[in-house]
Design a protein around this motif. Structure first.
Motif, PDB file in Angstrom:
ATOM      1  N   SER A 597      -3.672  -2.050  16.596  1.00  0.00           N
ATOM      2  CA  SER A 597      -2.474  -1.494  17.215  1.00  0.00           C
ATOM      3  C   SER A 597      -1.315  -2.479  17.166  1.00  0.00           C
ATOM      4  O   SER A 597      -0.157  -2.079  16.997  1.00  0.00           O
ATOM      5  N   ARG A 598      -1.628  -3.763  17.303  1.00  0.00           N
ATOM      6  CA  ARG A 598      -0.555  -4.761  17.254  1.00  0.00           C
ATOM      7  C   ARG A 598       0.014  -4.890  15.840  1.00  0.00           C
ATOM      8  O   ARG A 598       1.227  -5.016  15.655  1.00  0.00           O
ATOM      9  N   VAL A 599      -0.856  -4.831  14.844  1.00  0.00           N
ATOM     10  CA  VAL A 599      -0.401  -4.948  13.455  1.00  0.00           C
ATOM     11  C   VAL A 599       0.376  -3.707  13.038  1.00  0.00           C
ATOM     12  O   VAL A 599       1.364  -3.798  12.301  1.00  0.00           O
ATOM     13  N   GLU A 600      -0.061  -2.553  13.506  1.00  0.00           N
ATOM     14  CA  GLU A 600       0.629  -1.318  13.139  1.00  0.00           C
ATOM     15  C   GLU A 600       2.073  -1.308  13.627  1.00  0.00           C
ATOM     16  O   GLU A 600       2.935  -0.667  13.038  1.00  0.00           O
ATOM     17  N   ALA A 601       2.334  -2.026  14.712  1.00  0.00           N
ATOM     18  CA  ALA A 601       3.692  -2.074  15.252  1.00  0.00           C
ATOM     19  C   ALA A 601       4.547  -3.161  14.621  1.00  0.00           C
ATOM     20  O   ALA A 601       5.716  -3.298  14.971  1.00  0.00           O
ATOM     21  N   ASN A 602       3.972  -3.925  13.691  1.00  0.00           N
ATOM     22  CA  ASN A 602       4.708  -5.030  13.065  1.00  0.00           C
ATOM     23  C   ASN A 602       5.068  -4.648  11.636  1.00  0.00           C
ATOM     24  O   ASN A 602       4.189  -4.428  10.797  1.00  0.00           O
ATOM     25  N   PRO A 603       6.359  -4.562  11.306  1.00  0.00           N
ATOM     26  CA  PRO A 603       6.755  -4.141   9.955  1.00  0.00           C
ATOM     27  C   PRO A 603       6.496  -5.198   8.882  1.00  0.00           C
ATOM     28  O   PRO A 603       6.606  -4.898   7.697  1.00  0.00           O
ATOM     29  N   LEU A 604       6.175  -6.416   9.284  1.00  0.00           N
ATOM     30  CA  LEU A 604       5.956  -7.489   8.305  1.00  0.00           C
ATOM     31  C   LEU A 604       4.517  -7.532   7.804  1.00  0.00           C
ATOM     32  O   LEU A 604       4.197  -8.351   6.939  1.00  0.00           O
ATOM     33  N   LEU A 605       3.659  -6.676   8.335  1.00  0.00           N
ATOM     34  CA  LEU A 605       2.268  -6.614   7.908  1.00  0.00           C
ATOM     35  C   LEU A 605       1.971  -5.214   7.390  1.00  0.00           C
ATOM     36  O   LEU A 605       2.543  -4.227   7.866  1.00  0.00           O
ATOM     37  N   PRO A 606       1.076  -5.097   6.429  1.00  0.00           N
ATOM     38  CA  PRO A 606       0.733  -3.763   5.921  1.00  0.00           C
ATOM     39  C   PRO A 606      -0.014  -2.947   6.964  1.00  0.00           C
ATOM     40  O   PRO A 606      -0.635  -3.496   7.869  1.00  0.00           O
ATOM     41  N   GLN A 607       0.058  -1.654   6.828  1.00  0.00           N
ATOM     42  CA  GLN A 607      -0.654  -0.772   7.749  1.00  0.00           C
ATOM     43  C   GLN A 607      -2.157  -0.834   7.446  1.00  0.00           C
ATOM     44  O   GLN A 607      -2.570  -0.695   6.298  1.00  0.00           O
ATOM     45  N   PRO A 608      -2.970  -1.067   8.483  1.00  0.00           N
ATOM     46  CA  PRO A 608      -4.422  -1.135   8.236  1.00  0.00           C
ATOM     47  C   PRO A 608      -4.951   0.196   7.713  1.00  0.00           C
ATOM     48  O   PRO A 608      -4.436   1.266   8.026  1.00  0.00           O
ATOM     49  N   GLY A 609      -6.007   0.093   6.911  1.00  0.00           N
ATOM     50  CA  GLY A 609      -6.633   1.290   6.374  1.00  0.00           C
ATOM     51  C   GLY A 609      -7.537   1.941   7.395  1.00  0.00           C
ATOM     52  O   GLY A 609      -7.535   1.593   8.585  1.00  0.00           O
ATOM     53  N   PRO A 610      -8.335   2.913   6.985  1.00  0.00           N
ATOM     54  CA  PRO A 610      -9.264   3.578   7.909  1.00  0.00           C
ATOM     55  C   PRO A 610     -10.236   2.577   8.543  1.00  0.00           C
ATOM     56  O   PRO A 610     -10.643   1.606   7.905  1.00  0.00           O
ATOM     57  N   GLU A 611     -10.596   2.844   9.800  1.00  0.00           N
ATOM     58  CA  GLU A 611     -11.470   1.916  10.517  1.00  0.00           C
ATOM     59  C   GLU A 611     -12.856   1.851   9.899  1.00  0.00           C
ATOM     60  O   GLU A 611     -13.524   0.815   9.971  1.00  0.00           O
ATOM     61  N   GLU A 622       0.459  -8.324   1.792  1.00  0.00           N
ATOM     62  CA  GLU A 622       0.893  -7.324   0.813  1.00  0.00           C
ATOM     63  C   GLU A 622       2.380  -7.028   0.937  1.00  0.00           C
ATOM     64  O   GLU A 622       3.093  -6.908  -0.069  1.00  0.00           O
ATOM     65  N   VAL A 623       2.878  -6.921   2.167  1.00  0.00           N
ATOM     66  CA  VAL A 623       4.294  -6.592   2.376  1.00  0.00           C
ATOM     67  C   VAL A 623       5.187  -7.689   1.823  1.00  0.00           C
ATOM     68  O   VAL A 623       6.170  -7.421   1.108  1.00  0.00           O
ATOM     69  N   PHE A 624       4.852  -8.940   2.131  1.00  0.00           N
ATOM     70  CA  PHE A 624       5.697 -10.042   1.662  1.00  0.00           C
ATOM     71  C   PHE A 624       5.559 -10.256   0.161  1.00  0.00           C
ATOM     72  O   PHE A 624       6.537 -10.638  -0.499  1.00  0.00           O
ATOM     73  N   ILE A 625       4.385 -10.029  -0.385  1.00  0.00           N
ATOM     74  CA  ILE A 625       4.232 -10.154  -1.838  1.00  0.00           C
ATOM     75  C   ILE A 625       5.145  -9.143  -2.532  1.00  0.00           C
ATOM     76  O   ILE A 625       5.835  -9.471  -3.506  1.00  0.00           O
ATOM     77  N   ASN A 626       5.174  -7.925  -2.005  1.00  0.00           N
ATOM     78  CA  ASN A 626       6.054  -6.899  -2.599  1.00  0.00           C
ATOM     79  C   ASN A 626       7.526  -7.280  -2.438  1.00  0.00           C
ATOM     80  O   ASN A 626       8.332  -7.094  -3.352  1.00  0.00           O
ATOM     81  N   LYS A 627       7.884  -7.810  -1.269  1.00  0.00           N
ATOM     82  CA  LYS A 627       9.283  -8.186  -1.045  1.00  0.00           C
ATOM     83  C   LYS A 627       9.706  -9.340  -1.946  1.00  0.00           C
ATOM     84  O   LYS A 627      10.793  -9.316  -2.536  1.00  0.00           O
ATOM     85  N   TYR A 628       8.854 -10.357  -2.052  1.00  0.00           N
ATOM     86  CA  TYR A 628       9.207 -11.492  -2.909  1.00  0.00           C
ATOM     87  C   TYR A 628       9.165 -11.096  -4.385  1.00  0.00           C
ATOM     88  O   TYR A 628       9.953 -11.613  -5.194  1.00  0.00           O
ATOM     89  N   THR A 629       8.258 -10.197  -4.760  1.00  0.00           N
ATOM     90  CA  THR A 629       8.236  -9.710  -6.139  1.00  0.00           C
ATOM     91  C   THR A 629       9.527  -8.966  -6.456  1.00  0.00           C
ATOM     92  O   THR A 629      10.120  -9.147  -7.541  1.00  0.00           O
ATOM     93  N   ALA A 630       9.969  -8.124  -5.517  1.00  0.00           N
ATOM     94  CA  ALA A 630      11.246  -7.421  -5.716  1.00  0.00           C
ATOM     95  C   ALA A 630      12.401  -8.405  -5.807  1.00  0.00           C
ATOM     96  O   ALA A 630      13.346  -8.217  -6.592  1.00  0.00           O
ATOM     97  N   LEU A 631      12.338  -9.484  -5.039  1.00  0.00           N
ATOM     98  CA  LEU A 631      13.386 -10.501  -5.088  1.00  0.00           C
ATOM     99  C   LEU A 631      13.374 -11.231  -6.431  1.00  0.00           C
ATOM    100  O   LEU A 631      14.433 -11.553  -6.988  1.00  0.00           O
TER     101      LEU A 631
END
Length: 832
Positions: A597-611, A622-631
């Protein structure tokens, strides 16, 4: 005689009534005249009677006067008496009133004093209380006597047995009887123990502690003869000392067994100091040395030297391991405590020394974040070293006999389990990292490119800026500091509160630098009505020399710094994402609802998959890798656009002067080589300079990708401007165009030759220029070859035959058949 009678007697005689009565008397005595002869006789008698009465009257008057006098005196006396009685009555009335007021209880009027009855009742209660106190004291006295007798009984016993604690059992029985007698006592809050019961229980528990202390003192005395608490050479000790030590050790073990049997200790009240009695006695000497060195006024007791007392405990544990395993373990094996591991139990009993030290020390460190962080780091290091030494709770008195899964929380749990202390550490670390980040970004060489390259191979080796290297080092430093934390929730705190903001801030810094470059660079600025002018002086403009900031090698260098910085962090993120620590952390997050629940509320971390997904598909970064790759992609696009725009800008002057020269010979056999315009030297020089810088700065893989894109864009631009979208021209101009095209390729080869070129040789260098070279060679063809190409292109030859002819004549087949037709039509001698 009544008052009226007395009054009538005192009145003046009434002569008329007297005469009447006398007449009546004479008539009665002398009714007839015949009786007159009796008158004299009657008269005589009357005179005699008169004289008697007169004498009586005189005496009576005398008595009356005397009586009146006496009566007057008596009345006066009675009057005085009555007055005195009246005063006495008033006095008695006042006293009665006062006594009546005193009979009013103090309960009805708080300002009054206690009544006598109440005082008597109070004294009666006090008497009963004193009697109760006497009984209370007698009970306590009896308990204390039993306590002293119980300790004396054990002290006088050479070998401890059940009979050695008979007096103590009497004390237990006595306490139980008192407890049973007092169980019916209740107050308004419900049933509770009386203080006397609590006191007797404390006396009982203290008595057992004194019994244990007496035997412990005996063991400590004998152990000191062996050299304890220093390293013990048991084999070199006297046999009598060894025998005495073993007897004292066994006595304490027997005492503990008896205590467990008779219920002398309550297992529910177990503390971290509980353990085997003999080992507790041995630890006592170690505890005294620890207090002397680390809890007193010595120089070894320093807040900033937590490592000293942690190392001291590690040394003690290591120093006495052999003694525990070779001497103590056999003694335990021969008792009912054979399942206890001697060394682990000894190590367990040393931990309260550190617990006490930390609880006393940490409150003073909350205002010193650096020392607090150092202390916590030392505690985590101690836990790791202690575990590596072989310590675990299995085989100790703290673990149940059948519990093989129990895990030691570590001494660091005292610090990390306290939310206030953990938050203080987290805030201190966060501030330290923020200061470090600002220092890194604000340093003068933050964006200088380092000559050291990182990467797996030479082709992928990356240079980087100093700031990116330092950001990576800072990130890894934080990881090293919190990776030993035992709790996933605590590790997530550090990740979210400290590490992710670093990556996000650095990403924002690089992004803002690219935004500023786009704003200032003429290669990216588009005319907007009313926009702020950056290059010209005047009203409403800002005097900024953007030419020096965004053009030439300086501009490309700035873009390369952004690219290298982002690429370095992106490469590090991919490495961290595959690190076992972060993989386990991401898995813990997936399987812990609170963390999810804490990670889901943080936009800097990917959304967890099914439990129910055992292994997550993505990684924690994953989120930062995508952002830095786009940069990175954005920076590469800007480099390509910047180089191409600058070269194309330089080519404008050349294209504007590229017109047919009437002096050029139309004779195909003219041997002179085509002349190259001087206006082409500036763009070629600029292009060569950019390529050389990019090759020396970027990795081979990155440079190759950029080179292909830049060369392909420039080739496309030259193809359109020099060939496709210009007027018709002859063979001489065609030869000139080919020479210019080949000169661009030679320029590339020359720029790359100093660094060893590209893998694959010249063919790979020429590959992006294929279309341009093909078109240039086509427009420079003459004679039969020209005719052949025209016929094949505009004729009915198959596509395969056409492509084969293209490759045999020009060496390339990059352009489509229609494009080749358009190129050929630029020649004025093309009749198709």
């Amino acid at each position: 005689m009544s008052v009226q009678q007395i009054q009538s007697l005192l009145d003046v005689p009434d002569w008329q009534s007297s005469s009447q009565r006398a007449t009546e008397f004479v008539d009665q005595v002398l009714p007839t005249l015949d009786n007159l002869d009796q008158l004299e006789t009657l008269l005589e008698r009357s005179l005699i009677r008169h004289e008697d009465l007169q004498s009586q009257l005189s005496s009576s008057n005398l008595r009356i006067h005397a009586l009146i006098t006496d009566t007057r005196h008596s009345v006066e006396a009675q009057l005085e008496t009555s007055q005195e009685l009246s005063l006495l009555r008033h006095s008695l009335s006042d006293e009665l009133t006062e006594l009546a007021s005193e009979l009013v209880s103090v309960l009805h009027d708080g300002n009054r004093q206690h009544t006598l009855l109440e005082d008597v009742e109070t004294l009666h209660r006090s008497l009963k209380e004193l009697e109760s106190v006497r009984d209370y004291v007698q009970v306590i006295q009896h308990g204390l006597k039993l306590s002293e007798s119980a300790v004396s009984q054990v002290k006088s016993t050479a070998a401890v047995s059940t009979s050695s604690v008979t007096v103590f059992r009497e004390l237990q029985k006595f306490v139980s009887e008192v407890l049973n007698a007092c169980t019916h006592i209740e107050d308004g809050g419900g049933p509770r123990k009386l203080h006397i019961v609590e006191l007797l229980e404390r006396i009982r528990d203290r008595t057992w502690a004194d019994i244990k202390g007496a035997l412990s003192s005996a063991l400590t005395t004998v152990a000191e003869k062996l050299g304890w608490p220093m390293s013990v050479n048991y084999a070199a000790a006297a046999s009598s000392d060894r025998k005495a030590f073993e007897d004292a050790f066994v006595n304490l073990l027997k005492l503990q067994s008896i205590g467990k049997e008779i219920g002398a200790e309550d297992e529910c009240t177990r503390t971290e100091k509980n353990g085997l009695y003999p080992l507790q006695a041995l630890v006592l000497s170690v505890s005294l040395r620890f207090k002397y060195h680390f809890e007193g006024a010595r120089q070894t007791n320093r807040l900033d030297k937590a490592k000293w007392y942690f190392a001291h405990i590690l040394n003690v544990v290591h120093e006495h391991r052999q003694f525990m395993e070779l001497v103590i373990q056999p003694l335990l094996s021969s008792s009912e405590y054979k399942q206890v591991h001697a060394w682990r139990e000894f190590a367990l009993l040393l931990l309260p020394l550190l617990s006490r030290k930390l609880r006393k020390t940490i409150p003073a460190l909350l205002q010193s974040p650096s020392i607090l962080a150092h202390t916590i780091y030392q505690a985590l290091s101690f836990d790791a070293s202690f575990t590596e030494e072989g310590f675990q709770l299995q085989g100790t008195s703290a673990a149940a006999l059948d519990d093989d899964e129990i895990k030691w929380d570590g001494i660091s749990h005292i610090l990390l389990g306290n939310q206030q202390w953990f938050q203080a550490w987290l805030v201190g670390e966060q501030k330290f990292v923020e200061d470090q980040y600002h220092e890194i970004i604000g340093s003068s060489d933050a964006w200088a490119i380092s000559d050291d390259a990182e990467g797996g191979t030479q082709a992928t080796a990356l240079k980087s800026t100093n700031s990116a290297r330092r950001i990576k080092a800072l990130f890894e430093q934080v990881t090293d500091r919190y990776s030993p934390l035992p709790n996933a929730s605590q590790r997530v705190h550090f990740l979210i509160s400290i590490q992710l903001p670093i990556l996000d801030s650095y990403l924002g810094r690089i992004t803002s630098s690219l935004d500023a470059f786009e704003t200032l660079s003429s290669a990216f600025v588009r005319a907007v009505p009313g926009a702020l002018s950056l290059g010209n002086k005047g009203e409403g403009s800002v005097n900024v020399n953007t030419q020096n900031l965004t053009s030439g090698i300086g501009g490309i260098q700035r873009l390369c710094k952004a690219l290298l910085s982002a690429a370095h962090v992106e490469f590090a993120l991919e490495s961290w994402a595959e690190d076992l620590f972060f993989l386990e952390l991401w898995s813990d997050i997936h399987h812990t609802p609170a963390l999810r629940s804490r990670v889901e509320a943080n936009p800097l971390l990917p959304q967890p998959g099914p439990e129910d997904l055992e292994v997550p598909n993505d990684t924690i970064f994953e989120v930062f890798i995508n952002k830095y790759t786009a940069l990175i992609i954005r920076a590469e696009n800007m480099i390509v656009q910047q180089v191409c725009n600058e070269v194309e800008t330089q080519l404008k002057a050349h294209f504007s002067t590229s017109s047919p020269d009437p002096n050029l010979s139309e004779d195909p056999s003219t041997p002179e080589a085509p002349l190259i315009s001087q206006t082409l030297l500036a763009p070629l020089t600029l292009f060569s300079t950019h390529l050389a810088y990019l090759l020396s700065t970027l990795s081979q893989t990155s440079f190759t990708a950029l080179y292909r894109r830049i060369s392909a864009n420039l080739a496309e631009h030259i193809l359109h401007r020099q060939i496709l979208f210009r007027g018709t021209f002859g063979v001489p101009e065609g030869r000139t165009i080919l020479a210019e095209c080949e000169l661009f390729v030679e320029t590339c080869n020359g720029a790359l030759a100093g660094a060893g070129g590209l893998p694959g040789g010249k063919a790979r260098v020429e590959a992006p220029w294929g279309k341009l070279l093909q078109a240039g060679r086509l427009v420079a063809l003459e004679g039969d070859v020209w005719d052949k190409i025209v016929n094949v292109t505009f004729g009915v030859s198959s596509q395969e035959d056409w492509e084969e002819v293209m490759r045999s004549v020009t060496g390339y087949s990059e352009l489509s058949r229609d494009s080749v037709g358009n190129v050929l039509r630029r020649r004025d001698d093309c009749l198709a």
